[in-house]
Each structure stands twice: as C-alpha cells, then as structure tokens.
Design a protein around this motif. Sequence first.
Motif, short mmCIF file in Angstrom:
data_model
loop_
_atom_site.label_atom_id
_atom_site.label_comp_id
_atom_site.label_asym_id
_atom_site.label_seq_id
_atom_site.Cartn_x
_atom_site.Cartn_y
_atom_site.Cartn_z
N ALA A 129 -5.16 -4.32 -1.68
CA ALA A 129 -3.95 -3.46 -2.06
C ALA A 129 -3.70 -3.48 -3.60
N PHE A 172 2.52 1.82 -3.49
CA PHE A 172 1.53 2.45 -4.25
C PHE A 172 1.17 3.60 -4.16
N SER A 173 1.18 3.92 -2.94
CA SER A 173 0.76 5.41 -2.55
C SER A 173 1.79 6.43 -2.99
N GLY A 211 -5.70 3.06 -8.35
CA GLY A 211 -5.48 4.24 -7.71
C GLY A 211 -7.07 4.76 -7.05
N LEU A 233 0.94 -1.21 0.21
CA LEU A 233 0.04 0.05 0.00
C LEU A 233 0.90 1.10 -0.08
N PHE A 248 -4.64 3.87 4.63
CA PHE A 248 -4.98 2.36 4.61
C PHE A 248 -4.21 1.79 5.68
N TYR A 273 -5.89 -1.42 -5.51
CA TYR A 273 -5.77 0.13 -5.22
C TYR A 273 -4.48 0.45 -6.06
N GLY A 274 -3.57 -0.54 -5.97
CA GLY A 274 -2.39 -0.11 -7.03
C GLY A 274 -2.68 0.25 -8.20
N THR A 329 1.56 6.56 -6.96
CA THR A 329 0.59 7.49 -7.52
C THR A 329 0.45 8.75 -6.76
N SER A 376 -1.17 9.60 -4.24
CA SER A 376 -2.45 9.99 -3.67
C SER A 376 -2.14 9.23 -2.11
N PRO A 377 -2.53 10.12 -1.27
CA PRO A 377 -2.30 9.76 0.39
C PRO A 377 -3.14 8.50 0.73
N ALA A 378 -4.19 8.23 0.13
CA ALA A 378 -5.13 7.24 0.58
C ALA A 378 -4.36 5.85 0.96
N GLY A 379 -3.35 5.68 0.45
CA GLY A 379 -2.66 4.21 0.55
C GLY A 379 -2.16 4.43 1.87
N ILE A 433 -12.17 -0.76 1.12
CA ILE A 433 -11.58 -0.56 2.45
C ILE A 433 -12.38 -0.44 3.47
#
Lengths: 100, 479
Positions: free
Chosen positions: B177, A49-50, B184, A46, A61, B180-181, A53, A55-58, B128
């Motif tokens: 995960a 990936f965050s 996005g 996570l 999570f 999401y990857g 990209t 994006s702070p969402a990861g 989530i």
Amino acid sequence: MIPLSYYLILSGVLFSIGVVGVLISRNAIVIFMAIEVMLNAVSLTLVAFSQQTGSPAGQVFVFLVMTIAAAEAAVGLAIIIVIFRSKESVNVDEVNLMKW
Amino acid sequence: MPITIPPIDFRVIMPEIVITLFACLVMLLEPFLPDRRKWILPHLSSLGVFVAAYFCLPLWNSNLLLWQGQALGDNLAVIFKIIFLLGTLLTILISYLKSGHHWGGEYYSLILFSTLGMMIMASSSDLIVIFLGLEVMSIALYVLAGFNRSDLKSNESAMKYFLMGAFSTGFLLYGIALIYGTTGSTNLNILVNNPHLTEPLFITGLGLILVGLAFKVATVPFHMWVPDVYEGAPTPITAFMAAGPKAAGFAALLRVFLIGLTPLAPMWITILWILAVLTMTLGNVLAIAQMNIKRMLAYSSIAHAGYILISVVAGGDDGLSSSVFYLLVYSLMTIGSFAVIIALGEKGEKNEELPDYRGLGLKYPLLGVCMTIFMVSLSGIPPTAGFVGKFYIFSAAVKNGQLELAIIGVLNSLISVYYYLRVVVIMFMQEAPSPSVVPHSSWSVQLALWLTAMATLGLGIFPDILFKITQQSWLFTLR
C-alpha cells in the motif's frame, strides 16, 4: 477536504494497534481480531492514496484485500474451533505441545 | 464509442488454468466416488500436474508479457513453475498410504490450489498479484498443516502457522500500500523507473515487503514458527512446505529485489547480508540440539534459506541462476529425506526421534543408503547435487565481491556436517533396539525415494544439463 496525512496517520495508528494487539494478547480470537485491524488499516491507506492520486486501482485493491480477509477468517476461525474442541480453551499459552 | 477488446492470450496462464480445473475436479469428484474408487483422486491430481507441466514448456524463451505485466511468461517463471510442479508431484507420491486408507479428495485438491498460488506468485511482476498468489498458497497450506484433525500437534501446528502467516501478510500488504501510494503503481517494471525511489515512505514500504516475504521463506528474526509447524504438520505436508512455499517466497524475493529494485541495491544488500549470516548460523547451531528428525530438518530448512539468501546478495545473473539451481536441488533432497521419514513412520506419525533410527541402515540397506545420499547432499559433500549447488552459490558470491559471505557460508556448511552425518552414524553404527522399526512403504513412496535419490546423485555427477537451463533463466527476464 481532509488532507492525506490525516488518513495516513490514522491508518498508521490502527496498524500499530493491530501489531501490538497481536504481540501482547494471549487469546487466539483477540489475536485474530488484531490481525483484521491491521488489514483494515491497510485498506484505509489504499483508499486514501487512491482518492489523492485519482487512480481507481487502489479501491480495486481494497476489494481484493476484503476477499482475502474473508477467506482467511473462514479458515482461521475453523482452526481455532478445532483447537477449542480439544483444549476447551483458545489461550495460546496453553497450546504448547511443541517447544524446543 | 467503439469498445476495443485487448488481445487475450491464454497461453501464458494455461498452466494455472489447468491446475485450477483439476483442483476443482478432484474436489467435486470426491463425494461421488465410492470408497474403493478413491484411489482415482491422487492419480487424477498427478495427471493435472503433468498436463500443467506440458503447457509450461512452450513458454520457455517465449517471453510473453500480458495484462500489463500481471502475467509473465519469462524463463524464470517457467523454471519456477517446473520446480513447484515437481515438488507437488513428489508430495502426491509420498502421500500414498499403504493400508488402503486415503487422505480424501480435499487433501489433493488443497495441494493443487496451493501449487496454483505458488505459480501465480512466480509469474507476475505486479505486487498485488504476487500478494494474491501468496494468499492462495498460504490459505490452502493453513488447512493442510492441520489436516490430521484428531492429532493435537497437527492442530497446534495449523494454529501457529495461521496466526504467524496472517500477521506477516499484514506487513506485506501495508508495504504494498505504501509503495502504491508513493509511486501510483504496483507494477515492478514501472517502479524501477520512477523518481520516488528514495522517498522515506517508499523505503518503509520496501522494508515491510521484505518482512512479509522473510516470514514466508523463514529467515532468522522471522523463523519462530518453522520448527513447530514442520514438526506438527503431517509429514508429506512438511515436505511440501519445505520445498514449494520456500521456492515461491524466493521467486517473489528475486523478482522484487534482484530484478525490480536494482537501483536501490546498496540499501537492501546490507540488510540481506545480515539476514543471510544470522539465518545460516542460527539455523545450523539450533539444528544440532534437535532430537526430533522433523524438527532438525526444519532448522536445516532455515539454514538453507540462509544459503539461498547469499545468492540474492551476490546478485547479478550468477546470483539469480545459482539460487534457482539450489532451490530445485534443495526441493529434491529435502522431499527425499521426508520420504525416508514417511517410510519409517509406522502407521501414522511415529518414529521421528533420532534414537528410533538406530541400526536401521544395516537392517534395511536401501533405505539407509537413500538417507545417506540425502544427508550427504544436504551437508554439501561431493558427489551430490547439494555440493554442486553450494559451490555454484559460493562462487557467485566470490565473483561478485562477497568473499566474507562465502567464507561464512562454507564455515556454516562445516557445522551442518555434524548433525547431518549424525543421522547416518546412528543408522549404521549403532545396535538396533530389539523391537526395531519396520519400514512400511507403498510403491509410490519407494518411487519417490528412488527418483529423488537418483536425481540427487545424478545432478551431482552430471550437473551440466540443469546448469545450462538455469543459466538461461535470466535470459528473457524483464529488467
């Protein structure tokens, strides 16, 4: 900068170590540790990936995952302690009252 | 820079808020109540269930979507919430013990927290949040499964449930995960319209999510924990597990696959087809060999997960509404049969072997008739609700071109008739042993028995009402 694929491979390897650990280990505590390794592999994925990209969402999570893992640890260790009190062992092969 | 506060509408999560408040209240009240006042706690929990249901009803047809789809108020969510609350109410009813002994506040509180998790699961389109709901539900259930601390079987059940459940959580989370990857986002509404649907990483993620959810609803390659956990857990909790978490797992499964990922349907339909056939067949065949009635019902619950998977494979609006219909009906009849087991359990967890049931139908006709109704309904014989539910599922399958699956389903129902009716035969056609079992039942267990038996028969004879409601379940569903 370290490319994304490195992180993904590392987390994939960690996740696999966790799965194999759950499958071959006989000690309930070790199985539980292996499950924690799986969850931490997910956190690594996570975050990677965050970061990629932007994006702070990861990263948010990951906090959720950590909270859940802590709650699971509390309940899980309590259950294992109850088993240990009655069996004097945490070997899952000895927990076998029920079989089909 | 002015800060704009987004409009906050609490209506859509009001049922969840109510359940949380009551769960905390029950937990906090427990230490301050003297023992002779402990009976207040189950009443308070039941009140909480009714209040939550009251706040659910205005959401029907409202189609609210709040917090970027993290909280949904569509018809599907409402009907699932009602199913969970019904299951919770019946569980609280069958948890009453006659001897004036009470389970303690944390028992009812944990049941309510578990219900909260299910409700969160059913009313979100964000992966989530679905995961969070699943964990809230499961962690409470791990504790409940081991609630009889002095009982070794209950301990074992809790440990097996915990290890398997946490293991499957890892898969589900890794799947989320990866999705999401690649995209996005974890929001199902955004996932449907994204260009990465066929990337290998996305498909791997989808497969891992399927594994995680398949563990929770107990489909076949991931069913090993079910019989042991069901047998060891306290009987009211077994009933609760058979009804609620299964429905919640299917709620998530329906949202992810049937509503969220319809563009990928050709890919997952084959997998679910195989899972459905394996689940039905193995569940039914292994149930035949069981002599412990809780274990038999555990395998039967595996088989029923297979039937409901048929409706997921059939897909479309019929598939969706038939699975909702069947989940409600299944909750009623399975909780009913566990209520009979509780009524016959003499001070604790005894009398669960099939020979213990010899001759009981003749000695206690009402109990026998109730058990017969549930067994007939579980095997899918008219005029019971189980028949209508199966008929609805199979007709949805035929309508959507899954004829083979419907035929396999019917054949499986035939197998299941053997072991369900065996219970009835043992109850009515064999001599009772001399010190026979004496049913003990408090008024609430009897109330639960009557409610479920009447509902099972009533919905079998007049299915129209529920039928119309479930057919509206997809009307305001986001897709």
